[in-house]
Design a protein around this motif. Sequence first.
Motif, mmCIF file in Angstrom:
data_model
loop_
_atom_site.group_PDB
_atom_site.id
_atom_site.type_symbol
_atom_site.label_atom_id
_atom_site.label_comp_id
_atom_site.label_asym_id
_atom_site.label_seq_id
_atom_site.Cartn_x
_atom_site.Cartn_y
_atom_site.Cartn_z
ATOM 1 N N UNK A 532 0.822 -1.216 0.000
ATOM 2 C CA UNK A 532 0.000 0.000 0.000
ATOM 3 C C UNK A 532 0.852 1.259 0.000
ATOM 4 N N UNK A 533 1.946 1.231 0.756
ATOM 5 C CA UNK A 533 2.748 2.448 0.897
ATOM 6 C C UNK A 533 3.957 2.452 -0.035
ATOM 7 N N UNK A 534 4.062 1.449 -0.881
ATOM 8 C CA UNK A 534 5.231 1.325 -1.767
ATOM 9 C C UNK A 534 6.499 1.467 -0.929
ATOM 10 N N UNK A 535 6.536 0.721 0.150
ATOM 11 C CA UNK A 535 7.593 0.926 1.140
ATOM 12 C C UNK A 535 8.160 -0.416 1.620
ATOM 13 N N UNK A 536 9.246 -0.864 0.991
ATOM 14 C CA UNK A 536 9.825 -2.160 1.355
ATOM 15 C C UNK A 536 10.288 -2.241 2.805
ATOM 16 N N UNK A 537 10.407 -1.111 3.498
ATOM 17 C CA UNK A 537 10.896 -1.184 4.878
ATOM 18 C C UNK A 537 9.983 -2.036 5.770
ATOM 19 N N UNK A 538 8.706 -2.164 5.401
ATOM 20 C CA UNK A 538 7.825 -3.024 6.202
ATOM 21 C C UNK A 538 8.255 -4.492 6.077
ATOM 22 N N UNK A 539 8.692 -4.868 4.896
ATOM 23 C CA UNK A 539 9.169 -6.248 4.704
ATOM 24 C C UNK A 539 10.524 -6.419 5.391
ATOM 25 N N UNK A 540 11.372 -5.402 5.295
ATOM 26 C CA UNK A 540 12.688 -5.455 5.953
ATOM 27 C C UNK A 540 12.526 -5.617 7.455
ATOM 28 N N UNK A 541 11.601 -4.837 8.008
ATOM 29 C CA UNK A 541 11.346 -4.898 9.446
ATOM 30 C C UNK A 541 10.846 -6.287 9.835
ATOM 31 N N UNK A 542 9.970 -6.820 9.021
ATOM 32 C CA UNK A 542 9.443 -8.160 9.316
ATOM 33 C C UNK A 542 10.577 -9.192 9.303
ATOM 34 N N UNK A 543 11.415 -9.123 8.284
ATOM 35 C CA UNK A 543 12.524 -10.088 8.181
ATOM 36 C C UNK A 543 13.415 -10.000 9.418
ATOM 37 N N UNK A 544 13.670 -8.781 9.847
ATOM 38 C CA UNK A 544 14.550 -8.593 11.008
ATOM 39 C C UNK A 544 13.916 -9.168 12.276
ATOM 40 N N UNK A 545 12.645 -8.866 12.478
ATOM 41 C CA UNK A 545 11.969 -9.373 13.682
ATOM 42 C C UNK A 545 11.879 -10.892 13.658
ATOM 43 N N UNK A 546 11.659 -11.431 12.478
ATOM 44 C CA UNK A 546 11.556 -12.888 12.354
ATOM 45 C C UNK A 546 12.901 -13.538 12.703
ATOM 46 N N UNK A 547 13.973 -12.940 12.197
ATOM 47 C CA UNK A 547 15.310 -13.491 12.490
ATOM 48 C C UNK A 547 15.593 -13.404 13.989
ATOM 49 N N UNK A 548 15.208 -12.312 14.582
ATOM 50 C CA UNK A 548 15.407 -12.159 16.030
ATOM 51 C C UNK A 548 14.581 -13.179 16.810
ATOM 52 N N UNK A 549 13.333 -13.361 16.377
ATOM 53 C CA UNK A 549 12.462 -14.320 17.069
ATOM 54 C C UNK A 549 13.038 -15.725 16.934
ATOM 55 N N UNK A 550 13.603 -16.012 15.768
ATOM 56 C CA UNK A 550 14.202 -17.341 15.616
ATOM 57 C C UNK A 550 15.385 -17.492 16.563
ATOM 58 N N UNK A 551 16.179 -16.448 16.643
ATOM 59 C CA UNK A 551 17.357 -16.496 17.480
ATOM 60 C C UNK A 551 16.972 -16.776 18.942
ATOM 61 N N UNK A 552 15.914 -16.122 19.410
ATOM 62 C CA UNK A 552 15.448 -16.348 20.778
ATOM 63 C C UNK A 552 14.894 -17.761 20.933
#
Length: 596
Positions: A532-552
């Motif tokens: 909607x916002x033509x803003x890949x940062x939402x996907x970047x943020x998701x990838x980062x949080x997912x990686x962190x959640x996996x790490x935990x």
Amino acid sequence: MSDLKRGLSEAVAAAFAAAGLPAELGRVTPSDRPDLADFQCNGALPAAKVARRDPREIAAEVVAHLASDPRLGSVETAGLGFINIRVSAEALAQRAAEIAADPRLGAGVVETPRKVLVDYGGPNVAKPMHVGHLRSSIIGESVKRIYRFRGDEVVGDAHFGDWGYQMGLLIGAVMDEHPDIGEQVEALNAGGPAADDVETAEALFEKVGLADLDRLYPEAAARGKADADYRDRARKLTAALQDRTPGYFLLWRHFAKVTRVALERDFHALGVDFDLWKGESDVEDLIEPMVAELDAKGLLVDDQGARIVRVARQGDKRELPPLLVVSSEGSAMYGTTDLATILDRKESFGPDHVLYVVDQRQADHFEIVFRAAYLAGYAVEGALEHVGFGTMNGTDGKPFKTREGGVLKLNDMIVMTRDKARERLHEAGLGAELDPAAFEDTAHRVAVAALKFADLQNFRGTSYVFDLDRFSSFEGKTGPYLLYQAVRIKSVLRKAADEGAAGGEIVVSEAAERDLVLLLDAFDQALADAYDKKAPNFVAEHAYKLAQAFSKFYAACPILSASPELKASRLALAQTTLRQLEAALDLLGIEAPERM
Ligand code: ARG
């Protein structure tokens, strides 16, 4: 199939409706307090205003209605009338199984697919690329992938800048430096005896390579600025080229070819590939009839020898300059080719929507071109959109320049980042077992991830500072960190496979497992926001949080040493996390290596 948030919103909306309250107020959002709840609904507060009741009472009524919903582990009121929801372990496990079985990893598609053209990259013949081109390439590639993944029919076009004043400058400079080329070109222009001898001419041009163009262009550009006669000649050469004067045209084709080959190679190394590589020159044939049509529609105005379209509107906060269609020398301008390109795309592809991923500094240019296109009926109002972005700055706060003070060359940038990536890998003791070719490949992927993630993690409108040390670190919010986590999962899965263990039914009991599944569930929302916002940062943020959640999760929940059932469940979770992480990275144009 829908994500938990949507399913819960429906249930809470039904509870609101049952209480005689507006159903749309029953919307849930991820909780602000993950320690207390997974999701929350704040609708009782506005509902209280409508119904003139106590919000706490409303919340209690809704909670009572929801209490028997098997998806909910707990549902409680809090504070002034907030509703806190925890999802049941069964519902989480079921959702995780759904995502695991889904080739799209839980991501939905748009309701009505559209045809979308993404105009990005925008490199020019001979003119070196600057940070604007780098950001446009990185953001545009990601936007293109996100749109495609969401189900639209998407075409990416480089819109190669190959038809402007810089062409006249180069033609003049090359002919000055090589009198033999100059003679050949003039002979072709005159249509004399050498006119048929295109092959001879082309063979002669071969001695002018990209390095020569790189050297000659800045010299010629500087001289054009200082010397009016020189500039005048370049303008005339440009106009003559646009008239397809045979010798100039052939020489120009050589410039375009050598530049394009090098550019495509550099873009490809960065994981940026265009579906179409159309140039400004490709619409040359459309310009004359277009000008006639604009004239016939009464849109063209003479202005001191030039021809313009006025686009200012009543109520504009400041006066927008007109679109310059034909210069006083009779040349087509930047905006002219953009307007003609809108026509060309309409006929060849018929896009519902065109996204121009270009430096924010060109905002006025696009506003002017779009308005002219709407006036002329070449596009439906609103179908053209400038997706602007801020600059990548140096530590001095100005648009990034190389240490020598020059504009960056994409290839130099990649080489520099790859050097850094190698250094970082050595420092972290990574990749030591890889053979040299695999190590190089890994270093390259780390470099691309460093550059792209550093860019895409910011909302595109934000400017940021180029800081290679930070971008390339394996710690923190960086591309290399994400690759490291992906590789770690791959290595666990390989070990499991060696032991003959495989994924099985997912059960969710530990807090870290819950958090991981909740994140897997949030992929769809991240994509919808990015779209909607033509803003890949939402996907970047998701990838980062997912990686962190996996790490935990990995720290809290042993995998290979767990009981057979738990091992199967956790392997399935790890596998699904990896697939979604790689899907998200792919949407950012980033690829993880197998090992490092
Ligand atoms: N070549 C242009 C430049 O270097 C960017 C092109 C952007 N796209 C467009 N349709 N005008 O500034």
